[in-house]
Design a protein around this motif. Structure first.
Motif, short mmCIF file in Angstrom:
data_model
loop_
_atom_site.label_atom_id
_atom_site.label_comp_id
_atom_site.label_asym_id
_atom_site.label_seq_id
_atom_site.Cartn_x
_atom_site.Cartn_y
_atom_site.Cartn_z
N MET A 24 0.83 -1.20 0.00
CA MET A 24 0.00 0.00 0.00
C MET A 24 0.87 1.25 0.00
N VAL A 25 1.92 1.27 0.81
CA VAL A 25 2.83 2.42 0.85
C VAL A 25 3.58 2.56 -0.47
N ALA A 26 4.04 1.44 -1.03
CA ALA A 26 4.76 1.48 -2.30
C ALA A 26 3.87 2.01 -3.42
N ALA A 27 2.61 1.58 -3.46
CA ALA A 27 1.68 2.06 -4.48
C ALA A 27 1.40 3.54 -4.30
N ASN A 33 4.91 9.96 -7.10
CA ASN A 33 5.93 10.22 -8.12
C ASN A 33 5.30 10.47 -9.48
N LEU A 34 4.27 9.72 -9.78
CA LEU A 34 3.59 9.88 -11.07
C LEU A 34 2.92 11.25 -11.17
N ARG A 35 2.29 11.67 -10.08
CA ARG A 35 1.61 12.97 -10.07
C ARG A 35 2.58 14.13 -10.11
N ALA A 52 -0.93 -3.39 -12.35
CA ALA A 52 0.02 -3.77 -11.31
C ALA A 52 0.11 -5.29 -11.24
N SER A 53 1.33 -5.78 -11.07
CA SER A 53 1.56 -7.22 -10.94
C SER A 53 2.23 -7.50 -9.60
N LEU A 54 1.78 -8.52 -8.93
CA LEU A 54 2.39 -8.95 -7.68
C LEU A 54 3.31 -10.13 -7.97
N HIS A 55 4.44 -10.18 -7.27
CA HIS A 55 5.42 -11.25 -7.49
C HIS A 55 5.79 -11.90 -6.17
N ALA A 70 -4.95 -3.79 -0.84
CA ALA A 70 -4.00 -2.82 -0.32
C ALA A 70 -3.37 -2.02 -1.45
N VAL A 71 -3.01 -2.69 -2.55
CA VAL A 71 -2.43 -1.99 -3.70
C VAL A 71 -3.45 -1.02 -4.30
N ILE A 72 -4.67 -1.45 -4.43
CA ILE A 72 -5.73 -0.57 -4.96
C ILE A 72 -5.94 0.63 -4.06
N LEU A 73 -5.95 0.41 -2.74
CA LEU A 73 -6.09 1.53 -1.80
C LEU A 73 -4.91 2.51 -1.92
N GLY A 74 -3.70 1.98 -2.06
CA GLY A 74 -2.53 2.84 -2.23
C GLY A 74 -2.61 3.66 -3.50
N LEU A 75 -3.07 3.03 -4.59
CA LEU A 75 -3.19 3.76 -5.86
C LEU A 75 -4.37 4.72 -5.85
N SER A 76 -5.32 4.49 -4.96
CA SER A 76 -6.49 5.38 -4.86
C SER A 76 -6.16 6.63 -4.06
N GLY A 77 -5.02 6.62 -3.40
CA GLY A 77 -4.62 7.78 -2.62
C GLY A 77 -5.20 7.74 -1.24
#
Length: 77
Positions: A24-27, A33-35, A52-55, A70-77
């Motif tokens: 979540m923090v990484a996303a 950075n993107l913004r 996004a891909s998880l490995h 968690a990744v979706i929440l991180g990308l949602s801000g």
């Protein structure tokens, strides 16, 4: 650098904080950075989609540990 207990120990959205808080923090950092445009690739143009891909262990336990949410929440801000 000052770290409080709340910076070190956080409760994530799933049963495994290591599989939710890190992604979540990484996303969220990726989104920042993107913004900001600091990491923009020259000529890349406007962003219209993201994938996004998880490995590794995150991929093996992703849905069970709510890593995908968690990744979706991180990308949602």
């Amino acid at each position: 650098m000052f770290l409080s207990v709340f910076d070190i120990f956080k409760i994530g959205v799933g049963p495994s904080s290591s599989h939710t808080m890190g992604p979540m923090v990484a996303a969220a950092r990726f989104l920042d950075n993107l913004r900001s445009g600091t990491e923009k690739i020259p000529g890349a143009g406007q962003l219209f989609g993201l994938r996004a891909s998880l490995h590794g262990s995150l991929a093996f336990t992703g849905k069970g540990h709510a890593t995908d949410r968690a990744v979706i929440l991180g990308l949602s801000g």
